[in-house]
Scaffold this active site. Structure first.
Site, PDB file in Angstrom:
ATOM      1  N   CYS A 112     -22.672 -12.181   4.449  1.00 43.16           N
ATOM      2  CA  CYS A 112     -21.970 -11.176   5.253  1.00 43.16           C
ATOM      3  C   CYS A 112     -20.495 -11.500   5.457  1.00 43.16           C
ATOM      4  CB  CYS A 112     -22.667 -11.021   6.596  1.00 43.16           C
ATOM      5  SG  CYS A 112     -24.435 -10.656   6.440  1.00 43.16           S
ATOM      6  N   HIS A 249     -18.130  -7.675  11.082  1.00 47.24           N
ATOM      7  CA  HIS A 249     -19.372  -7.409  10.360  1.00 47.24           C
ATOM      8  C   HIS A 249     -20.342  -6.667  11.267  1.00 47.24           C
ATOM      9  CE1 HIS A 249     -23.031  -7.820   8.191  1.00 47.24           C
ATOM     10  NE2 HIS A 249     -23.514  -8.773   8.971  1.00 47.24           N
ATOM     11  N   ASN A 279     -27.062  -3.019   8.832  1.00 47.28           N
ATOM     12  CA  ASN A 279     -26.349  -4.200   8.333  1.00 47.28           C
ATOM     13  C   ASN A 279     -26.294  -4.122   6.811  1.00 47.28           C
ATOM     14  OD1 ASN A 279     -25.627  -6.764   7.409  1.00 47.28           O
ATOM     15  ND2 ASN A 279     -26.832  -7.854   8.954  1.00 47.28           N
TER      16      ASN A 279
END
EC number: 2.3.1.180
Length: 324
Positions: A112, A249, A279
């Site tokens: 990420c 993020h 996500n």
């Protein structure tokens, strides 16, 4: 001196939409349970598209918007943990698809944090003076890595891609950076481990799907990411008041809430879209950036200071303050 600047942004998500209620029909969960804990209501899932297909859509948009010919692109970096294959790289497929025959291309694997890491590397490539134009794309098809019976992880992830076109500039646009890795905590978030089996031995079975220690990752994000952002601002003499927007993020709304309080930046400066995408790992920040430009929140006129911050598997975390 030569510097880099973001001149174009773009994003793409697959057409298939999966809501929390859709997930509740195949596992023991509910919209209320998912949304109250994560801030996620829906996500896009690829049916027949690979990660390279998503990245190619973004690359095509960047070329069209810029008016550049493909052979003017010097490099392509794709940040991903869900490549089409171990080899060739996803970036190589993008290079071929857009006919960027002069570009070298490679993948960045930093989970990420991948887009932030890749953007930092791309900035150095252009600053070297050897390259003028480059693409940095975050692209993921995490749906292929998810155990769809595990509600602790299946409800979190989605597919998508976003990217930027970087070009050489006489003015400095990447104002500050900090990049970190702590491999000692790598087992907190894992996926796709290779089996130890060979013709000469039989080792442990490979772990194919995403497995996560949710509490450890939550605590890491709040503690380590907040600390690194505060250190970055202190070392660069950029104050919280100088920051126009924070693009972190998109893992969990609660994480953003707590980081905002930790670094004492108004929550309204934290843009978010996890409610609609979940996500998307390395794709989350560039998708968020692209949408912010579409909405007119970020203008790409070089007058705004934006904090970009990624964090995830590795463990990895990194932040950039960029003038956009």
């Amino acid at each position: 001196m030569i510097f880099s600047k973001i001149s174009q942004v773009a994003h793409y998500v697959p057409q298939q939409l999966v809501t929390n209620n859709d997930l509740a029909s195949i596992m023991d969960t509910s919209h209320e349970w998912i949304f109250s804990r994560t801030g996620i209501a829906e996500r896009h899932i690829s049916r027949d598209e690979m990660t390279s297909d998503l990245a190619i859509q973004v690359a095509d948009q960047l070329l069209t918007q810029s008016g550049l010919k493909a052979d003017a692109i010097d490099f392509i970096i794709v940040a991903t943990i869900s490549p089409d294959a171990t080899m060739p790289s996803t970036a190589a497929k993008v290079q071929a698809a857009i006919a960027a025959t002069s570009a070298f291309a490679f993948d960045m694997t930093a989970a990420c944090s991948g887009f932030v890491f890749a953007l930092a590397m791309a900035d150095k490539l252009i600053a070297s003076g050897a390259y003028q134009n480059g693409m940095v794309i975050g692209a993921e098809t995490l749906s292929k890595l998810v155990n769809w019976q595990d509600r602790a992880t299946a409800v979190l992830f989605g597919d998508g891609a976003g990217g930027v076109l970087l070009e050489a500039s006489k003015d400095k646009h990447v104002l500050a950076e900090t990049l970190h890795t702590d491999g000692a905590r790598c087992q907190s978030l894992i996926s796709g481990e290779t089996s130890l089996s060979s013709p000469y031995s039989i080792g442990k079975k490979a772990i194919a799907t995403i497995q996560m220690d949710g509490r450890a990752i939550f605590d890491f994000a709040i503690r380590d990411v907040s600390k690194s952002i505060l250190t970055l601002m202190a070392q660069s003499d950029i104050t919280k008041d100088d920051i126009d927007y924070c693009l972190l993020h998109q893992a969990n709304r609660r994480i953003l809430d707590k980081i905002a309080r930790k670094i004492d930046v108004p929550r309204g400066k934290f843009l978010e879209n996890m409610m609609r995408y979940g996500n998307t790992s390395a794709a989350s920040i560039p998708i968020l950036l692209s949408e912010a430009v579409q909405k007119g929140q970020i203008r790409l006129d070089g007058t705004q200071k934006i904090l970009l911050s990624g964090f995830g598997g590795g463990l990895t975390w990194g932040s950039l303050i960029v003038k956009i």
